[in-house]
Design a protein around this motif. Structure first.
Motif, PDB file in Angstrom:
ATOM      1  N   PRO A 182     -31.169  18.103  -3.071  1.00  0.00           N
ATOM      2  CA  PRO A 182     -29.872  17.726  -2.612  1.00  0.00           C
ATOM      3  C   PRO A 182     -29.131  16.513  -2.890  1.00  0.00           C
ATOM      4  CG  PRO A 182     -31.827  17.964  -0.892  1.00  0.00           C
ATOM      5  CD  PRO A 182     -32.406  18.141  -2.312  1.00  0.00           C
ATOM      6  N   LYS A 183     -27.703  16.656  -2.842  1.00  0.00           N
ATOM      7  CA  LYS A 183     -26.889  15.994  -3.421  1.00  0.00           C
ATOM      8  C   LYS A 183     -26.195  14.889  -2.418  1.00  0.00           C
ATOM      9  CE  LYS A 183     -25.319  19.967  -4.537  1.00  0.00           C
ATOM     10  NZ  LYS A 183     -26.146  21.071  -4.869  1.00  0.00           N
ATOM     11  N   GLY A 184     -25.800  13.715  -2.569  1.00  0.00           N
ATOM     12  CA  GLY A 184     -25.322  12.797  -1.739  1.00  0.00           C
ATOM     13  C   GLY A 184     -23.794  12.894  -1.767  1.00  0.00           C
ATOM     14  N   TRP A 187     -17.197  27.353   3.706  1.00  0.00           N
ATOM     15  CA  TRP A 187     -16.878  25.845   3.351  1.00  0.00           C
ATOM     16  C   TRP A 187     -18.127  25.294   2.898  1.00  0.00           C
ATOM     17  CZ3 TRP A 187     -17.651  21.300   6.374  1.00  0.00           C
ATOM     18  CH2 TRP A 187     -18.448  21.539   7.647  1.00  0.00           C
ATOM     19  N   MET A 188     -18.282  24.256   2.570  1.00  0.00           N
ATOM     20  CA  MET A 188     -19.416  23.706   1.941  1.00  0.00           C
ATOM     21  C   MET A 188     -19.465  22.110   2.218  1.00  0.00           C
ATOM     22  SD  MET A 188     -19.002  24.721  -2.076  1.00  0.00           S
ATOM     23  CE  MET A 188     -20.308  24.483  -2.575  1.00  0.00           C
ATOM     24  N   THR A 189     -20.612  21.405   2.225  1.00  0.00           N
ATOM     25  CA  THR A 189     -20.742  19.878   2.206  1.00  0.00           C
ATOM     26  C   THR A 189     -19.756  19.385   1.516  1.00  0.00           C
ATOM     27  OG1 THR A 189     -23.283  20.224   2.646  1.00  0.00           O
ATOM     28  CG2 THR A 189     -22.256  18.059   2.313  1.00  0.00           C
ATOM     29  N   GLU A 190     -19.404  19.929   0.257  1.00  0.00           N
ATOM     30  CA  GLU A 190     -18.602  19.187  -0.788  1.00  0.00           C
ATOM     31  C   GLU A 190     -17.376  19.447  -0.512  1.00  0.00           C
ATOM     32  OE1 GLU A 190     -21.268  21.096  -1.381  1.00  0.00           O
ATOM     33  OE2 GLU A 190     -22.164  20.865  -3.432  1.00  0.00           O
ATOM     34  N   THR A 191     -16.989  20.258   0.469  1.00  0.00           N
ATOM     35  CA  THR A 191     -15.504  20.542   0.540  1.00  0.00           C
ATOM     36  C   THR A 191     -15.020  19.943   2.044  1.00  0.00           C
ATOM     37  OG1 THR A 191     -15.718  22.565   2.147  1.00  0.00           O
ATOM     38  CG2 THR A 191     -15.770  22.948  -0.259  1.00  0.00           C
ATOM     39  N   GLY A 238     -22.974  35.905  -3.357  1.00  0.00           N
ATOM     40  CA  GLY A 238     -24.194  35.232  -3.586  1.00  0.00           C
ATOM     41  C   GLY A 238     -23.991  34.087  -4.131  1.00  0.00           C
ATOM     42  N   ARG A 239     -25.097  33.123  -4.206  1.00  0.00           N
ATOM     43  CA  ARG A 239     -25.056  31.922  -5.091  1.00  0.00           C
ATOM     44  C   ARG A 239     -24.767  32.286  -6.816  1.00  0.00           C
ATOM     45  NH1 ARG A 239     -25.711  27.209  -1.988  1.00  0.00           N
ATOM     46  NH2 ARG A 239     -26.296  27.914   0.256  1.00  0.00           N
ATOM     47  N   ILE A 240     -24.066  31.533  -7.455  1.00  0.00           N
ATOM     48  CA  ILE A 240     -23.948  32.271  -8.718  1.00  0.00           C
ATOM     49  C   ILE A 240     -25.304  32.557  -9.351  1.00  0.00           C
ATOM     50  CG2 ILE A 240     -23.205  31.425 -11.124  1.00  0.00           C
ATOM     51  CD1 ILE A 240     -20.684  32.571  -9.906  1.00  0.00           C
TER      52      ILE A 240
END
Ligand code: ATP
Ligand code: MG
Length: 590
Positions: free
Chosen positions: A239-241, A375-379, A472-474
């Motif tokens: 996981p990324k912060g 959408w994503m956590t990052e977005t 899918g995921r890349i």
């Protein structure tokens, strides 16, 4: 790849905040959205002020903001009460010497105290770090360490998973008795202000809150100042912060209005835990920025409990996830019929691809279309969505929101024509875009490696009418005999088969075909795992999708490995298959 855009579920709700998608897109300007906030006039900015205090001061003081229940508690709080309780939390934290830019974590079940605390953190300009309550010690330690957290608000039970002695920067462990409302008799009242002996990091939440004033000065911040640090779900790796700023509110409020379609009298329920980004961006910020009543249901999932929650609170807008809808579908139509769900006006989903079969089922039993949002956590907020005023193509995640440009690009950044599979990319920037990955600038650079674009890591294509289709995921896209196959379309076909409850599809290395498709399947109740069934399922995909997309191998499993937020972990399936180490498992379900 099959491109089935023929199936369309038409508009049933013409009236919506968005109106015509095409017209809204043409007329759109982010600066118009900024004018809706009080800081546009005053220059004083803080997301918590806009979400709570502004409403408390402008006619909504007595409106219910939080409608909370769990099997033991049932409480409601008005915007004015939320203002006061979050002020207390702000004062409590300030009293401990915590201030702007400090990372303060929350590790507790969904209760009103969680929401007061999170808003209190935001009010003092500190950065909130919400953790899902099911995390075990390693997961908690890694995140507290990575972020350099100075404080954590948790419960006595969960505090056992907080290794304070290994975390020199962690000065305060504030303990909440989650079974009790704020004004319970302060357990630590006999000790001064709820603080235990001098060098102990432990403090009593209730005693400190009890002492704290209900008036507080808000820390006015800049749009670019830190708001929240969310660790991603861990579906594809460690996981990324993800670091978000107060300026994200512009898009969170906007999408609350046009995607959730929030209207003043709505009763809104987002089922996500604040440990995941959906539980804050859309479980806290979007509804309250729009001044809407927000339902929070604590306790465990059960179809009966969820339907009862909708019926009792007369929920009008409901935002949940494919894993939940699949479980509700598994519980059957009879379960739905026992409840009055007629209050529902708008139903949405996020987190994983939403299988067409689930949309068809929802349309039949809830008499509502389930609107997928991507959408994503990052977005930080929704980007590609289905809108109430738009025709819906089951299996498509919809179209980019007004103000956002999306495209499918190749690895060099060339825009691909319709129907070609490639990287799902978003034109940078947008208001709620992450500003960094905490402690990991190199990771951040990977997302923006192609100038002008954010590369999501997801694979998709766009059809001729501008609808986007997730594949899918890349890294999960399968290359079999020269054909690229997205796992999602195979999985969606599989779950159409009456025996299949859930499916996870991977590419398995093969000397002749490059990769072959292998499906892991959990069966619905009443079905036997037999070779005949395997053959029948393979035939079903062959005839319904295509021969090259049909699984060459099927393995039945009682359960598929999932993240705690309910996402199928294909990398774990792949690691099992290849007998490789499974990698970071901090977010996996038991
Ligand atoms: P990690 O980044 O740690 O591997 P994660 O990507 O699952 O985990 P999140 O940010 O919670 O972490 O999830 C975002 C991802 O979820 C997206 O990149 C996408 O793959 C998937 N997703 C979210 N919504 C949808 C949707 N509507 N359709 C398809 N996929 C979706
Ligand atoms: Mg991700």
């Amino acid at each position: 790849m099959e491109k089935n855009t023929a199936e369309i579920i038409g508009v049933e709700v013409q009236q919506s905040n968005l109106g015509s998608y095409e017209e809204a897109r043409l007329a759109f300007d982010w600066t118009d959205e900024e004018k809706r906030f009080s800081w546009h006039e005053t220059g004083q900015l803080n997301l918590a002020y806009e979400a709570i205090d502004r409403h408390a001061k402008s006619g909504l003081a007595d409106k219910i903001a939080l409608l909370y229940s769990d099997p033991e508690r049932e409480e409601s709080y008005t915007f004015e009460q939320m203002r006061q309780e979050s002020n207390r939390a702000a004062n409590m934290l300030r009293g401990l010497g915590i201030g702007k830019g400090d990372r303060v974590f929350i590790f507790m079940p969904r209760t009103p105290e969680l929401y007061f605390t999170l808003l209190g953190i935001v009010k003092i300009g500190a950065i909130a770090g919400p953790l899902f309550e099911a995390f075990m010690e390693t997961a908690v330690r890694d995140r507290l360490k990575d972020s350099g957290a100075v404080a954590i608000v948790t419960t006595p039970t969960l505090a056992e998973r907080v290794p304070a002695h290994e975390l020199p920067e962690l000065k305060h462990v504030i303990l909440v008795d989650a079974s009790k409302p704020v004004e319970k008799e302060a357990a630590g009242a006999e000790t001064d202000k709820g603080l235990l002996p001098e060098d102990s990091p432990f403090a009593d939440f209730h005693a400190l809150m009890h002492e704290a004033s209900t008036e507080a000065d808000i820390e006015w911040v800049e749009r670019e100042d830190g708001l929240i640090l969310h660790y991603t779900s861990g579906s594809t790796g460690k996981p990324k912060g993800v670091y978000h700023v107060h300026g994200a509110m512009v898009q969170q409020a906007y999408t609350g209005r046009i995607v959730l379609d929030l209207q003043p009298d709505d009763v809104y329920w987002c089922t996500a835990d604040p440990g995941w980004v959906t539980g804050t961006s859309y479980g806290i910020f979007a509804p309250w920025l729009n001044g809407v009543t927000n339902v929070i249901r604590g306790g465990r999932f059960s179809p009966q409990d969820w339907y009862e929650t909708i019926q009792r609170n007369k929920v009008t807008v409901w935002y949940s996830a494919p894993t939940a809808f699949r479980m509700l579908m598994g519980a059957g139509d009879e379960a739905v019929k026992q409840y009055d769900l007629s209050s529902l006006r708008h139903v949405l989903s996020v987190g994983e691809p939403l299988n067409p079969e689930v949309i068809r089922w929802g349309h039949r039993v809830y008499e509502r279309r389930i609107h997928d949002t991507w959408w994503m956590t990052e977005t930080g907020a929704q980007l590609i969505c289905n809108y109430p005023s738009m025709d819906l193509r089951p299996g498509s995640m919809g179209k980019p929101i007004p103000g956002v440009e999306a495209a499918i690009v190749d690895d060099q950044g060339n825009i691909l024509p319709p129907l070609r599979m490639g990287n799902l990319a978003i034109r940078t920037p947008w208001p709620s875009m992450m500003r960094k990955i905490w402690n990991n600038p190199a990771k951040y650079e990977e997302y923006v490696r192609i100038p002008g674009w954010y590369i999501s890591g997801d694979s998709a294509y766009m059809d001729e009418d501008g609808y986007f289709w997730f594949q899918g995921r890349i890294d999960d896209v399968i290359n079999t005999s020269g054909e690229r196959v997205g796992p999602f379309e195979v999985e969606s076909k599989l779950v159409e088969h009456p025996a299949v409850a859930e499916a996870g599809v991977i590419g398995k290395p093969d000397p002749v075909r490059g990769e072959v498709i292998k499906a892991f399947i959990s069966l619905r109740e009443g079905y036997e795992a037999t070779d005949e069934l395997k053959a029948e399922i393979t035939k079903f995909v062959k005839e319904g999708l295509s021969a090259h997309a049909a699984p060459r191998e099927i393995e039945f499993k009682d359960k598929l490995p999932k993240t705690r937020s309910g996402k199928i972990m294909r990398r774990v399936l792949k690691a099992w298959e290849l007998k490789l180490p499974a990698g970071d498992l901090s977010t996996i379900e038991d």
